[in-house]
Design an enzyme around this catalytic site. Structure first.
Site, mmCIF file in Angstrom:
data_model
loop_
_atom_site.group_PDB
_atom_site.id
_atom_site.type_symbol
_atom_site.label_atom_id
_atom_site.label_comp_id
_atom_site.label_asym_id
_atom_site.label_seq_id
_atom_site.Cartn_x
_atom_site.Cartn_y
_atom_site.Cartn_z
ATOM 1 N N ASP A 235 15.833 36.294 -48.496
ATOM 2 C CA ASP A 235 15.895 34.907 -47.747
ATOM 3 C C ASP A 235 16.618 34.999 -46.428
ATOM 4 O OD1 ASP A 235 15.313 31.793 -48.283
ATOM 5 O OD2 ASP A 235 17.122 32.019 -47.410
ATOM 6 N N ASN A 243 13.658 27.525 -36.176
ATOM 7 C CA ASN A 243 12.631 26.481 -35.666
ATOM 8 C C ASN A 243 13.244 25.250 -35.088
ATOM 9 O OD1 ASN A 243 10.321 27.660 -36.975
ATOM 10 N ND2 ASN A 243 11.070 26.946 -39.010
ATOM 11 N N HIS A 248 8.554 26.401 -33.847
ATOM 12 C CA HIS A 248 8.092 26.828 -34.888
ATOM 13 C C HIS A 248 7.269 28.125 -34.404
ATOM 14 C CE1 HIS A 248 8.852 23.868 -37.866
ATOM 15 N NE2 HIS A 248 8.836 22.970 -37.219
ATOM 16 N N ASP A 252 7.693 31.475 -36.072
ATOM 17 C CA ASP A 252 6.540 32.378 -37.012
ATOM 18 C C ASP A 252 6.497 33.824 -36.292
ATOM 19 O OD1 ASP A 252 5.435 30.223 -37.966
ATOM 20 O OD2 ASP A 252 3.827 29.819 -36.692
ATOM 21 N N GLU A 278 10.487 31.014 -45.718
ATOM 22 C CA GLU A 278 11.389 32.141 -45.145
ATOM 23 C C GLU A 278 11.982 33.232 -46.419
ATOM 24 O OE1 GLU A 278 14.425 28.935 -45.516
ATOM 25 O OE2 GLU A 278 12.148 29.022 -45.290
#
Length: 355
Positions: A235, A243, A248, A252, A278
């Site tokens: 994680d 973000n 975002h 990404d 994530e």
């Protein structure tokens, strides 16, 4: 194993594999040898065939050797072999139609094989023009031979019969090939759609559904083939802040770079996928606990060195569980997920396993 296996279909290639090609060559050698022996023992062998048979047999044997011991392009060998057969059949028919070698011989009945073999051995894009060339040579050659001894009307009658029969051969074979291409294209599109169903389009690794499919196919819980494995739940720490601060699109980009880094660090036989958000999953087979810890440390250290645009200092937390700790892969995953939570609670950028 970072993506699902797919069926390889080459729409424009020959369907003859190297192994099948060798078998066909053996059949050709045996077939020509048998016909040679029969014609010779019966006394019916023509001077042309007495020379052509051994030449063809030696040529087939050479193709077999080249196919076996060299790295020559197989399509080139197919092409050469085809012209050995087509050359023999066409020249034999023309020879038998010339005076005084047995005019109107039935040798022409074998000429249809020129087109069958072309679509069997050659790439589709090469088979079509090749058959046109062979057809043209066949018609012109037979006309040139027959006109020397027959009237124009008789010659045209024979040549037109050959031409019509061969056009039908070519048309039917082309129809079959077109149907095969359409079928292959439909199957290829189905493969692409299936791949999209199991691949995360952002990171280009397995998605959750793809991971579940691989877990099922590996049959990890089967008692008869029980194998050792470990599941790592990875994680990204504080990913929400990425973000929130950078947007975002940058988030990404971070996900894509991290997936690529994980892909480079794991073993090719390991399975990598994005479980969601994530969170990533690594399934590694037949490693000792120490090897698994080393892998996890390499993953953690590799991610910490990444710099994506102006973002640095990205860290991950990892929870690890082993097949020896639970009866099903679902339970192993749950245990790894619990240890990921423990790693988060311990301050992140760390690894938690049974030891």
């Amino acid at each position: 194993m970072q993506s699902l296996p797919s069926h390889n279909r080459h729409l424009n290639t020959s369907s003859v594999s190297p192994r099948l090609f060798r078998r066909l060559l053996i059949m050709a050698i045996l077939g020509f040898s048998a016909i040679w022996a029969i014609d010779f023992s019966s006394g019916l062998i023509s001077p042309f065939d007495a020379s052509a048979y051994p030449i063809c047999i030696l040529a087939f044997a050479l193709m077999y050797i080249l196919n076996t011991v060299t790295k020559l392009n197989h399509q080139s060998l197919h092409f050469i072999t085809y012209f050995i057969v087509a050359g023999y059949l066409t020249s034999s028919s023309m020879w038998h139609h010339s005076a005084p070698n047995g005019q109107f011989s039935n040798a022409a009945q074998w000429l249809g094989l020129n087109y069958v073999i072309a679509y069997l051995f050659l790439e589709v894009k090469k088979a079509a023009p090749t058959t046109i060339v062979v057809f043209t040579v066949t018609i012109i050659g037979h006309f040139a031979v027959l006109i020397q001894q027959q009237s124009f009307n008789d010659t045209m009658g024979v040549v037109l019969n050959i031409a019509i029969a061969h056009i039908i051969y070519i048309f039917l074979l082309w129809t079959v090939i077109r149907l095969r291409i359409k079928t292959d294209k439909a199957a290829a599109r189905a493969d692409v759609l299936e791949n999209y169903a199991y691949i995360d389009l952002l990171t280009r690794i397995l998605n959750r559904r793809g991971l579940e499919k691989v877990f099922t196919e590996l049959n990890l819980d089967a008692e008869e083939q029980k194998q050792s494995y470990a599941i790592l739940v990875v994680d990204i720490d504080h990913f929400k802040q990425v973000n929130d601060i950078h947007g975002h699109l940058i988030g990404d980009k971070v996900l894509s770079h991290i997936a690529a880094k994980l892909s480079r660090v794991i073993h090719p036989n390991d399975v990598l996928g994005r479980w969601g958000g994530e969170e990533f999953i690594v399934l590694t087979l037949n490693r000792t606990p120490q090897q698994v810890i080393t892998l996890a440390e390499n993953l953690r250290a590799g991610i910490s060195l990444l710099k994506i645009d102006d973002i640095a200092g990205i860290t991950i937390s990892i929870g690890i569980a082993y097949s020896s700790e639970a009866n099903t892969n679902s339970d192993v995953f749950t245990l790894a997920d619990q240890r990921l939570f423990a790693a988060k609670q311990a301050g992140r950028n760390t690894i938690r396993s049974h030891d």
